[in-house]
Design an enzyme around this catalytic site. Structure first.
Site, short mmCIF file in Angstrom:
data_model
loop_
_atom_site.label_atom_id
_atom_site.label_comp_id
_atom_site.label_asym_id
_atom_site.label_seq_id
_atom_site.Cartn_x
_atom_site.Cartn_y
_atom_site.Cartn_z
N LYS A 43 8.47 -17.33 -21.63
CA LYS A 43 7.45 -16.70 -22.48
C LYS A 43 7.74 -17.01 -23.95
O LYS A 43 8.83 -17.49 -24.29
CB LYS A 43 7.46 -15.19 -22.23
CG LYS A 43 8.81 -14.50 -22.48
CD LYS A 43 8.85 -13.10 -21.89
CE LYS A 43 10.18 -12.43 -22.17
NZ LYS A 43 10.33 -11.16 -21.44
N ARG A 64 7.26 1.36 -19.02
CA ARG A 64 6.59 0.49 -19.97
C ARG A 64 5.42 -0.20 -19.28
O ARG A 64 4.33 -0.32 -19.80
CB ARG A 64 7.63 -0.50 -20.46
CG ARG A 64 7.20 -1.54 -21.40
CD ARG A 64 8.36 -2.43 -21.78
NE ARG A 64 8.61 -3.46 -20.79
CZ ARG A 64 9.26 -4.60 -21.04
NH1 ARG A 64 9.74 -4.82 -22.24
NH2 ARG A 64 9.44 -5.49 -20.09
N TYR A 102 16.37 -12.20 -56.12
CA TYR A 102 15.40 -11.18 -56.53
C TYR A 102 16.07 -9.81 -56.69
O TYR A 102 17.10 -9.55 -56.07
CB TYR A 102 14.31 -11.04 -55.47
CG TYR A 102 13.43 -12.25 -55.32
CD1 TYR A 102 12.45 -12.53 -56.27
CD2 TYR A 102 13.56 -13.09 -54.23
CE1 TYR A 102 11.62 -13.65 -56.12
CE2 TYR A 102 12.75 -14.20 -54.06
CZ TYR A 102 11.78 -14.47 -55.02
OH TYR A 102 10.97 -15.56 -54.87
C1 LIG Z 1 11.56 -11.18 -20.78
C2 LIG Z 1 11.72 -10.80 -19.36
C3 LIG Z 1 12.71 -11.37 -18.56
C4 LIG Z 1 13.81 -12.26 -19.14
O1 LIG Z 1 14.72 -11.45 -19.86
P1 LIG Z 1 16.06 -12.04 -20.51
O2 LIG Z 1 16.76 -10.85 -21.05
O3 LIG Z 1 15.62 -12.95 -21.61
O4 LIG Z 1 16.80 -12.75 -19.46
C5 LIG Z 1 12.71 -11.09 -17.21
N1 LIG Z 1 11.79 -10.25 -16.66
C6 LIG Z 1 10.84 -9.65 -17.42
C7 LIG Z 1 9.87 -8.72 -16.77
C8 LIG Z 1 10.77 -9.89 -18.78
O5 LIG Z 1 9.84 -9.27 -19.52
#
Ligand SMILES: *Cc1c(COP(=O)(O)O)cnc(C)c1O
Length: 355
Positions: free
Chosen positions: A35, A132, A252
């Site tokens: 993702k 969630r 800054y």
């Molecule tokens: C992002 C995600 C993962 C991968 O998580 P990592 O901590 O990057 O290994 C796996 N399953 C779900 C549902 C996620 O949202």
């Protein structure tokens, strides 16, 4: 040498991390999570390499990420692509066109999938305690009672909220709830673990694990791990070497007043290149064989303290990579490796190597 920040993605290191995860998973399928454009490293490029390593199932978050990944993989790589957002009502045609597998995460999505027809393969995300996303136990009871009518589930999954803390009681609770969910749909392949969960032990791995960050260099326990290699290296050239006199200010605002005369190198990278602004005063860089503290991060420029070390414009400074593990950078600013990775912006010139 480009005169700006450069992101080097080491596809051979990615392959080695995949193999490490596959050995750890001992028999469970390793389904990379790519993702957010492959954690900022280019979803198509990393996924094509992971296909060569043997990956056949991938996860993305958004529908359009799934569409882009299908194109990026091309016809020669007919991977299964799961979409974690599930089935947003009204998008079934797009899901079908790109041959994606929505992971249904609430009862409305289950209804939308039934409407789309029983030929649409779906995953089922059951909530075991993150609160969630995901179906409730009662929703699953309902689905189990209806049998395969109108729905074609091919995976049952859930997600752990505390897997990076192996002793956390929430892990055992989530595992127990996942077993309860599985007992309702025992024939379905199951998946619970992301990167951290993969390393928790065999009882967490089921049929498939879904690592993201550990493929890309983040340790499973949110600290550098000798089993995981850096995949992304960010470096940038020095533009100026300067001496700031004691009592003068740097950058800054009036916050950063030098209490002693300080030699600094100003580097051609800033938060527009994906560094985090709050790294100033906390994180480190790597230059001339040693760690060097970051003093400020502005939009295009950052300043690091270099002591008496010889330095000149054009010398390159490592900002993330083998000498600066993601988890150290993340720890310095109270975040996780994931955030440091996905911030990497397109201004940094990308190149892919096989070391
Ligand atoms: C992002 C995600 C993962 C991968 O998580 P990592 O901590 O990057 O290994 C796996 N399953 C779900 C549902 C996620 O949202």
């Amino acid at each position: 040498m480009p005169h700006r920040a450069r992101l080097t993605v080491d596809l051979a290191a990615l392959d080695r991390n995949f193999r490490t995860l596959r050995e750890t998973a001992s028999g469970a399928e390793v389904a990379p999570v790519v993702k957010a454009d492959g954690y900022g490293l280019g979803a198509s490029q990393v996924s094509r390499r992971l296909w060569e390593s043997g990956a056949r199932s991938f996860f993305v978050a958004r529908l359009d990420e799934g569409e882009a990944l299908r194109k990026g993989l091309g016809e020669g790589r007919p991977a299964r692509i799961f979409v974690l957002d599930g089935l947003v009502p009204g998008t079934a045609d797009r899901v079908r066109r790109s041959d994606l597998i929505p992971v249904l995460a609430d009862p409305g999505q289950v209804a939308a999938a039934r409407e789309a027809g029983p030929d649409l393969a779906v995953g089922l995300h059951v909530d075991t305690g993150m609160n969630r996303q995901g179906l409730s136990h009662a929703d699953l009871v309902e689905i189990a009672r209806a049998g395969s009518e109108g729905l074609k589930p091919i995976l049952l999954m859930s997600h752990l909220g505390s897997a990076a803390l192996p002793g956390d009681p929430r892990n055992a609770l989530q595992l127990a709830r996942f077993h309860e969910a599985r007992s309702l749909l025992p024939h379905l392949p199951a998946s619970l673990a992301a990167s951290a969960g993969t390393f928790l032990g065999p009882e967490w791995r089921f049929d498939m694990v879904r690592p993201g960050v550990s493929l890309f260099g983040g340790g499973p326990l949110e600290r550098p791990d000798p089993r995981i290699e850096a995949v992304a290296t960010l470096d940038a050239p020095i533009l100026y070497v300067r001496t700031v006199e004691a009592g003068e200010w740097l950058g800054y605002g009036s916050g950063l007043r030098m209490d002693r005369t300080t030699r600094i190198a100003v580097v051609a990278a800033g938060y527009a290149d994906g560094l985090l602004r709050r790294s100033g005063g906390r994180a480190e860089t790597w230059f001339a064989g040693a760690r060097r503290p970051v003093r400020i991060v502005n939009m295009d420029l950052m300043a690091i303290e270099i002591g008496e070390t010889p330095a000149k414009p054009g010398d390159r400074v490592e900002l993330m990579g083998p000498n600066l593990p993601l988890d150290d950078l993340a720890g310095a600013i109270d975040t996780v490796a994931h955030e440091c990775l996905v911030r990497l912006s397109s201004r940094a010139r990308r190149r892919y190597v096989r070391s």
